[in-house]
Write a protein that holds these residues in place. Structure first.
Motif, mmCIF file in Angstrom:
data_model
loop_
_atom_site.group_PDB
_atom_site.id
_atom_site.type_symbol
_atom_site.label_atom_id
_atom_site.label_comp_id
_atom_site.label_asym_id
_atom_site.label_seq_id
_atom_site.Cartn_x
_atom_site.Cartn_y
_atom_site.Cartn_z
ATOM 1 N N VAL A 1 -4.824 -30.082 -16.299
ATOM 2 C CA VAL A 1 -5.782 -29.249 -15.568
ATOM 3 C C VAL A 1 -5.277 -27.812 -15.599
ATOM 4 N N GLY A 2 -5.865 -26.973 -14.798
ATOM 5 C CA GLY A 2 -5.484 -25.570 -14.768
ATOM 6 C C GLY A 2 -4.034 -25.361 -14.368
ATOM 7 N N ARG A 3 -3.405 -24.384 -14.997
ATOM 8 C CA ARG A 3 -1.991 -24.111 -14.677
ATOM 9 C C ARG A 3 -1.826 -23.598 -13.247
ATOM 10 N N GLY A 4 -2.930 -23.185 -12.618
ATOM 11 C CA GLY A 4 -2.897 -22.766 -11.219
ATOM 12 C C GLY A 4 -3.153 -23.898 -10.240
ATOM 13 N N GLY A 5 -3.277 -25.140 -10.743
ATOM 14 C CA GLY A 5 -3.544 -26.288 -9.882
ATOM 15 C C GLY A 5 -5.032 -26.492 -9.680
ATOM 16 N N VAL A 6 -5.393 -27.040 -8.540
ATOM 17 C CA VAL A 6 -6.794 -27.297 -8.220
ATOM 18 C C VAL A 6 -7.173 -26.524 -6.968
ATOM 19 N N VAL B 1 -10.895 -25.708 -4.210
ATOM 20 C CA VAL B 1 -12.317 -25.921 -3.922
ATOM 21 C C VAL B 1 -13.146 -24.892 -4.672
ATOM 22 N N LEU B 2 -12.655 -23.658 -4.721
ATOM 23 C CA LEU B 2 -13.327 -22.583 -5.451
ATOM 24 C C LEU B 2 -12.399 -22.020 -6.510
ATOM 25 N N HIS B 3 -12.810 -22.117 -7.740
ATOM 26 C CA HIS B 3 -12.102 -21.451 -8.839
ATOM 27 C C HIS B 3 -12.561 -20.001 -8.819
ATOM 28 N N LEU B 4 -11.623 -19.078 -8.879
ATOM 29 C CA LEU B 4 -11.957 -17.658 -8.949
ATOM 30 C C LEU B 4 -11.627 -17.146 -10.348
ATOM 31 N N LEU B 5 -12.356 -16.164 -10.785
ATOM 32 C CA LEU B 5 -12.161 -15.592 -12.109
ATOM 33 C C LEU B 5 -10.686 -15.272 -12.333
ATOM 34 N N ASN B 6 -10.122 -15.801 -13.399
ATOM 35 C CA ASN B 6 -8.732 -15.567 -13.826
ATOM 36 C C ASN B 6 -7.655 -16.170 -12.926
ATOM 37 N N ASP B 7 -8.003 -17.116 -12.031
ATOM 38 C CA ASP B 7 -6.941 -17.698 -11.201
ATOM 39 C C ASP B 7 -6.366 -18.991 -11.790
ATOM 40 N N ASP B 8 -6.913 -19.451 -12.899
ATOM 41 C CA ASP B 8 -6.404 -20.619 -13.632
ATOM 42 C C ASP B 8 -6.395 -21.909 -12.821
ATOM 43 N N THR B 9 -7.258 -22.028 -11.810
ATOM 44 C CA THR B 9 -7.373 -23.276 -11.057
ATOM 45 C C THR B 9 -8.539 -24.100 -11.598
ATOM 46 N N THR B 10 -8.438 -25.399 -11.416
ATOM 47 C CA THR B 10 -9.532 -26.304 -11.756
ATOM 48 C C THR B 10 -10.309 -26.573 -10.480
ATOM 49 N N PRO B 11 -11.624 -26.325 -10.484
ATOM 50 C CA PRO B 11 -12.402 -26.513 -9.255
ATOM 51 C C PRO B 11 -12.707 -27.984 -8.971
ATOM 52 N N LEU B 12 -12.503 -28.373 -7.728
ATOM 53 C CA LEU B 12 -12.855 -29.707 -7.269
ATOM 54 C C LEU B 12 -14.346 -29.731 -6.959
ATOM 55 N N GLY B 13 -14.980 -30.868 -7.107
ATOM 56 C CA GLY B 13 -16.396 -30.970 -6.774
ATOM 57 C C GLY B 13 -17.135 -31.922 -7.683
ATOM 58 N N ILE C 1 -16.178 -23.599 -17.183
ATOM 59 C CA ILE C 1 -15.330 -24.730 -16.809
ATOM 60 C C ILE C 1 -15.877 -25.965 -17.520
ATOM 61 N N GLY C 2 -14.960 -26.748 -18.095
ATOM 62 C CA GLY C 2 -15.406 -27.937 -18.791
ATOM 63 C C GLY C 2 -14.271 -28.893 -19.073
ATOM 64 N N ILE C 3 -14.560 -29.835 -19.937
ATOM 65 C CA ILE C 3 -13.602 -30.842 -20.388
ATOM 66 C C ILE C 3 -13.466 -30.633 -21.889
ATOM 67 N N HIS C 4 -12.233 -30.577 -22.382
ATOM 68 C CA HIS C 4 -12.066 -30.324 -23.814
ATOM 69 C C HIS C 4 -10.790 -30.951 -24.341
ATOM 70 N N GLY C 5 -10.661 -30.932 -25.671
ATOM 71 C CA GLY C 5 -9.449 -31.399 -26.332
ATOM 72 C C GLY C 5 -8.454 -30.263 -26.448
ATOM 73 N N ILE C 6 -7.451 -30.447 -27.312
ATOM 74 C CA ILE C 6 -6.464 -29.386 -27.512
ATOM 75 C C ILE C 6 -6.681 -28.644 -28.831
ATOM 76 N N ASN D 1 0.484 -28.761 -17.003
ATOM 77 C CA ASN D 1 -0.895 -28.294 -16.899
ATOM 78 C C ASN D 1 -0.975 -26.905 -17.512
ATOM 79 N N TRP D 2 -1.898 -26.709 -18.448
ATOM 80 C CA TRP D 2 -1.882 -25.495 -19.251
ATOM 81 C C TRP D 2 -3.223 -24.770 -19.350
ATOM 82 N N THR D 3 -4.305 -25.340 -18.838
ATOM 83 C CA THR D 3 -5.615 -24.715 -19.066
ATOM 84 C C THR D 3 -5.859 -23.552 -18.099
#
Length: 185
Positions: free
Chosen positions: A55-60, A62-74, A138-143, A155-157
């Motif tokens: 997932v995002g290198r910033g963790g997870v 509730v709200l992903h913010l532009l350039n914060d590298d978090t994966t949004p829950l929901g 935001i999506g699901i993808h390969g490498i 976690n690197w995305t």
């Protein structure tokens, strides 16, 4: 009166029946970030499992913010499937949702104009704009051509959910435009 009801009934049958190529709610994706797993579900039954996702290198959050590298829950819907992506396959989600935009507006993270742009896109069945403070894409993808060792190590995305190329190829058979995707911790 009867004729009007008949026309409405025919319209409903033609346009509200399941459409070819569209996913039904009986098959959906459950992403559990805490255990790094993506499950393909049919109702309440697991029919496929993909482990060691990233997932995002910033963790997870509730709200992903532009350039914060978090994966949004929901809970999201698949809005696009790009097989020409640099990540091998990119399955786009409808982030941010209207509920997330409402929360961001209440927290003063976006203004009324940004909220309107997001809500209007959802109302029109379009992909929400990526230019608001909530970001997007935001999506699901390969490498793709990325380093498998990096994928396996941390976690690197920038906010997406990543699977190995082998996993994303297998997942593709279970995903259609409209597939429900739940991301939880």
């Amino acid at each position: 009166m009867f004729r009007a009801l008949a026309v409405i009934g025919i319209f409903t049958l033609l346009f509200l029946k399941p459409q070819p190529g569209r996913a039904s709610d009986s098959e959906w994706l459950l992403i559990e970030t805490g255990v790094a797993t993506l499950k393909v579900m049919h109702g309440d039954s697991e029919i496929a499992r993909f482990e060691d996702i990233s997932v995002g290198r910033g963790g997870v959050a509730v709200l992903h913010l532009l350039n914060d590298d978090t994966t949004p829950l929901g809970t999201y819907r698949v809005t696009s499937i790009d097989s020409a992506s640099r990540y091998r396959l990119f399955i786009g989600l409808d982030y941010p949702t209207v509920a997330q935009a409402e929360l961001a507006l209440a927290r003063h993270l976006i203004d009324g104009e940004h909220f309107r742009l997001i809500a209007d896109a959802h109302r029109r069945g379009q992909i929400p704009p990526m230019s608001t403070p909530l970001g997007g894409a935001i999506g699901i993808h390969g490498i793709g051509n990325g380093n498998p060792e990096v994928h396996e190590s941390f976690n690197w995305t920038q906010g997406c959910v990543a699977l190995s190329n082998r996993q994303i190829d297998a997942l593709a058979a279970h995903v259609r435009i409209g597939t429900r995707v739940v991301i939880r911790d």
